[in-house]
Scaffold this active site. Sequence first.
Site, mmCIF file in Angstrom:
data_model
loop_
_atom_site.group_PDB
_atom_site.id
_atom_site.type_symbol
_atom_site.label_atom_id
_atom_site.label_comp_id
_atom_site.label_asym_id
_atom_site.label_seq_id
_atom_site.Cartn_x
_atom_site.Cartn_y
_atom_site.Cartn_z
ATOM 1 N N HIS A 81 0.651 -0.497 -0.069
ATOM 2 C CA HIS A 81 -0.104 -0.024 0.192
ATOM 3 C C HIS A 81 0.698 1.231 0.063
ATOM 4 C CE1 HIS A 81 -2.802 2.889 1.148
ATOM 5 N NE2 HIS A 81 -2.492 2.943 2.301
ATOM 6 N N ASP B 78 6.735 21.700 -27.241
ATOM 7 C CA ASP B 78 6.341 19.716 -26.519
ATOM 8 C C ASP B 78 7.067 19.637 -25.275
ATOM 9 O OD1 ASP B 78 6.319 17.125 -25.724
ATOM 10 O OD2 ASP B 78 5.234 16.609 -27.922
ATOM 11 N N TRP C 297 6.637 -0.284 3.836
ATOM 12 C CA TRP C 297 7.301 0.790 2.736
ATOM 13 C C TRP C 297 8.829 1.620 2.621
ATOM 14 C CZ3 TRP C 297 9.234 5.423 0.785
ATOM 15 C CH2 TRP C 297 8.260 6.922 1.874
ATOM 16 N N SER D 138 12.680 5.663 -14.072
ATOM 17 C CA SER D 138 12.231 6.457 -14.724
ATOM 18 C C SER D 138 11.911 7.779 -13.693
ATOM 19 C CB SER D 138 9.783 5.623 -14.205
ATOM 20 O OG SER D 138 9.813 6.531 -14.848
ATOM 21 N N SER D 139 11.819 8.404 -12.835
ATOM 22 C CA SER D 139 11.696 9.414 -12.463
ATOM 23 C C SER D 139 13.319 10.153 -12.784
ATOM 24 C CB SER D 139 11.432 9.313 -10.548
ATOM 25 O OG SER D 139 10.699 8.893 -10.145
ATOM 26 N N HIS E 98 13.182 11.939 2.835
ATOM 27 C CA HIS E 98 12.302 13.262 3.512
ATOM 28 C C HIS E 98 13.086 14.156 1.718
ATOM 29 C CE1 HIS E 98 10.660 15.745 6.029
ATOM 30 N NE2 HIS E 98 11.402 16.130 5.206
ATOM 31 N N GLU F 113 12.600 13.070 -0.705
ATOM 32 C CA GLU F 113 10.853 12.351 -1.123
ATOM 33 C C GLU F 113 9.399 12.713 -1.352
ATOM 34 O OE1 GLU F 113 10.687 10.343 -3.893
ATOM 35 O OE2 GLU F 113 8.168 10.017 -3.212
ATOM 36 N N TYR G 265 8.809 16.199 0.216
ATOM 37 C CA TYR G 265 8.300 17.132 -0.326
ATOM 38 C C TYR G 265 8.359 16.951 -2.321
ATOM 39 C CZ TYR G 265 10.085 18.865 4.065
ATOM 40 O OH TYR G 265 9.928 19.470 5.212
ATOM 41 N N SER H 40 -2.072 27.063 -5.885
ATOM 42 C CA SER H 40 -0.842 28.108 -6.029
ATOM 43 C C SER H 40 -1.803 29.005 -7.421
ATOM 44 C CB SER H 40 0.158 28.681 -6.368
ATOM 45 O OG SER H 40 1.009 27.648 -4.791
ATOM 46 N N HIS I 259 15.294 13.245 11.583
ATOM 47 C CA HIS I 259 14.203 13.197 12.264
ATOM 48 C C HIS I 259 13.380 11.928 12.430
ATOM 49 C CE1 HIS I 259 12.178 15.589 9.279
ATOM 50 N NE2 HIS I 259 10.963 14.259 8.770
ATOM 51 N N HIS I 260 13.213 11.392 10.771
ATOM 52 C CA HIS I 260 12.880 10.099 11.904
ATOM 53 C C HIS I 260 13.295 8.725 11.891
ATOM 54 C CE1 HIS I 260 10.260 11.351 7.555
ATOM 55 N NE2 HIS I 260 11.506 11.678 7.690
ATOM 56 N N THR J 212 6.860 27.464 5.217
ATOM 57 C CA THR J 212 5.884 26.144 5.085
ATOM 58 C C THR J 212 4.736 27.128 5.466
ATOM 59 O OG1 THR J 212 6.096 24.234 5.033
ATOM 60 C CG2 THR J 212 4.544 24.483 5.312
ATOM 61 N N LYS K 81 3.986 30.550 3.166
ATOM 62 C CA LYS K 81 2.919 29.612 1.534
ATOM 63 C C LYS K 81 1.843 29.662 2.391
ATOM 64 C CE LYS K 81 5.838 26.935 -1.807
ATOM 65 N NZ LYS K 81 5.474 27.903 -2.854
ATOM 66 N N ARG L 173 2.058 1.388 15.223
ATOM 67 C CA ARG L 173 1.966 1.641 13.597
ATOM 68 C C ARG L 173 1.986 0.058 13.111
ATOM 69 N NH1 ARG L 173 5.976 4.798 10.093
ATOM 70 N NH2 ARG L 173 4.591 4.176 8.204
#
Lengths: 536, 378
Positions: free
Chosen positions: A80, A109, A145, A173-174, A257, A259, A261, A272, A306-307, A332, A335, A454
């Site tokens: 998931h 293009d 994950w 790909s990315s 991390h 990722e 963002y 926006s 921080h993870h 943040t 924004k 979790r």
Amino acid sequence: MSEAALHHDHHPKLFSNPFKWAARWICTTNHKDIGTLYLWLSCIMFFVGGGMAMIIRAELFQPGARFVDPELFNQMTTLHGLIMVFGVVMPAMTGLANWQVPLMIGAPDMALPRLNNWSFWILPAAFAILISTLFMDGPAPDYGWTFYAPLSTTYGPPSTDFMIFAIHLMGLSSIMGAINIIATIINLRCPGMTFMKMPMFVWTWFITAFLLLAVMPVLAGCVTMMLTDRHFGTSFFNPAGGGDPVLFQHIFWFFGHPEVYILILPAFGVVSEIIPTFSRKPLFGYHFMVYATVAIAAVSFIVWAHHMFTTGMPIAGELFFMYLTMLVAVPTGVKVFNWVTTMFKGSLTFETPMLFALGFLVMFTIGGFSGVMLSLAPADFQYQDTYFVVAHFHYVLVPGSIFAIMAAVYYWLPKWTGHMYNEMLGKLHFWLSAIFLNVTFFPMHFLGLAGMPRRIPDYALQFADFNQIASLGAFGFGLSQLIFLFVVIRAIFAGKPAGDKPWDGAEGLEWDLPSPPPYHTWTSPPSIESIPERGF
Amino acid sequence: MRFIKNFLLALVTACCLLNSINAFADYQLNMTPGVTPVSHDVYALHMAAFWICVGIGVVVFGVMFYSIIMHRRSRHPVPAKFHQHMGLEIAWAVIPLLILIIIAIPATMVLMRMEDTRNSDIVIKVTGYQWKWKYEYLNQGISFYSNLSTPMDQRMNLEPKGPNYLLEVDNPVVIPVNEKIRFLVTANDVIHSWWVPALGIKQDGIPGFIHEAWADVDKIGTYRGQCAELCGAGHAFMPIVVEVVSKKDFAQWVQKMTKGRIDAASMAPHKDWTKSELLQKGRQVYQQNCQVCHQDEGQGLNKLYPSLKNSKVVLGPAESETQIVLFGSHGTAMQAFSNQLTDDEIAAVITYTRNSFGNNSHDIVQPLAVAKLRRYER
């Protein structure tokens, strides 16, 4: 060749000419086609990953062994997560970029069309490999994950190697997609489209592409180290050979991390675009919005640990990562304040895209608040690895990234298809989604604070009530998404003609084109006067 | 709109109904203030951060909903034109920064206190295993494993669930009140995390590394926690129970535990057991140690945890099965039980597996045979 013949050439019908139809989609180098392909892949994966979430919530509906065994439960949470991150949000954002970036900067293009084709068509292969692990002998990936070593290396099932290969493909790909977007934005802006006149969506994707380019190779390195640990006798993450399991986490989160963002910055761009349109007022503080995005991206590289506050870092490390993480709240916040001020004294209407954008604004901010709480290292010792964290990242990802993607689809669907979607059903979809997702995810804050870890398939009795409520919410949220599917499919085939500019407050080059736009657009650049001024 | 109202009403009714059904289970909304200095501090910090967020939320959402209500097109048809203000931008960058600095100061202080493990009275080493905890009192020479004690029948919904469902163990950690306890946390196989919310401790146990945490509990009682880091299929089934007792009770407990150890050693595996004794004990041992992976009917759980029914190992020579139970099976999830189970227990569980799940070998393995193999391997 006449316009009609050209049109016919590009669009063979599925039923009258299935081979040509397939060849068209497989060989296409057109940014609109590829954008469509990305969005459909994302849509399919959304229902696959969502189905897994339903299985998870069904198991958690009541305490006790109910629906799936713990082993399958772990496989579901793992897939998931992987599918929602790599198969839904990232392809959807790339699909939006493919459709919109050339239209918005007046380019004919993407800069590298063949690369574009390849970067899309790798993805179905990657996800076929990833999902095939469910049908293999032995378990599918079952370690979350984040696939922490040594659970995924020494103790990982054989299917782990397939996951590693799938992640390599997704990374490839990315990276190619990111290169393409950077090349397009730097080289193909039409005359007069200076950097500080670019729409926010283009800006946020420009910055996101650099993040992708920086961190996807790190993830590739990480899974390659796993592969060599598993098969070639290295001990990067194996303490018995002198390695360190925590090294894995450092490498993973150095990717992970930024990722986060990568998943949210394009969403900021979408919001926006939409809030000014339906406030009928230009975006407040355009320049600061750009600077804030750059600041968030820069800080994202130096907050990863921080993870990992509970892994036993030295106190100097904990303080460093705590302070920098707290700092993320500043850009943040800038924004959020700018969006709110954009609405202030505007002339607001609440069509479906605006509803989703406002849903984003409220609930992303709630996710931001729990993010600030999580950044406080001592408190994080109680929050870490509980449902409080699950609530936090679902608040920033579901009403954050996913709502922004849906807002974008509703916003640009009239442009893409030439038809208006059904506004009543769109609004119904929004309200059901917004209510059910809060019923699902809000009680998770309480569960986490009360002590529920979790990734557990069974739990103590005091967690029963909120889990039941969360499960009901999840089923409702899942079912509500079928409305979305219906609305989109209907708009493709029928609906009131949209006109070139269905939203009276919209600004930007894409609205100067007909709806649907012809197969090739901006073959001659738009006039300099048609580019909207921004800021100063 | 009417539909939405009706829907909301239905939802609220449904939630109330659910609540009344589950009224017996009492639930908790907030973090526990806990029973240690650190957990009190963390709770205070958590609440401070929460109220600051609420305050900012009221301001931000207040302005937003004011605009949504007052500046909708029907009330405010002509939009204003302003779109930038340097002063505002600087203000809403600087003010949050100041708020963050204010909250960072207590956070730093709590963190420093948390990390100060000096001057402890008792040191307990905690080791995570798939899926149980081992506790070693380094100064007292006490060491034991702590397994989930919730019966499988409760988990399978065949029996009503007890009040401490999944939060109860056979051997709890016992610590004295008002003494500084230092925990050394590590793991044997994969990463686990030793979390007791009331103690304010969550420390990952990382194989190959030892990390510290401490607690000085100010209230006698029983405190429960769980493994907090995904560690495989049994992650939900390795709870932690900490019994905090008076200093006198602790001294008695230490005495009992050290005496018990000597008794167990002197008893030694010299008695021969009858088959029914072995089967009965073996069933208990199986349920506590083997069932998570090999399942209640010995059917196993996919490829990683093989079935014991008609298994070549279980129906082959008893010596090789005993060796696998004693020393584990390299490269698989099968761990070594030589340090976890006594010879009696291993003999019993092997006898049990060879005569259950449809296996009818009629073999009996006596503790002496296990003791022999154990010595042989050393």
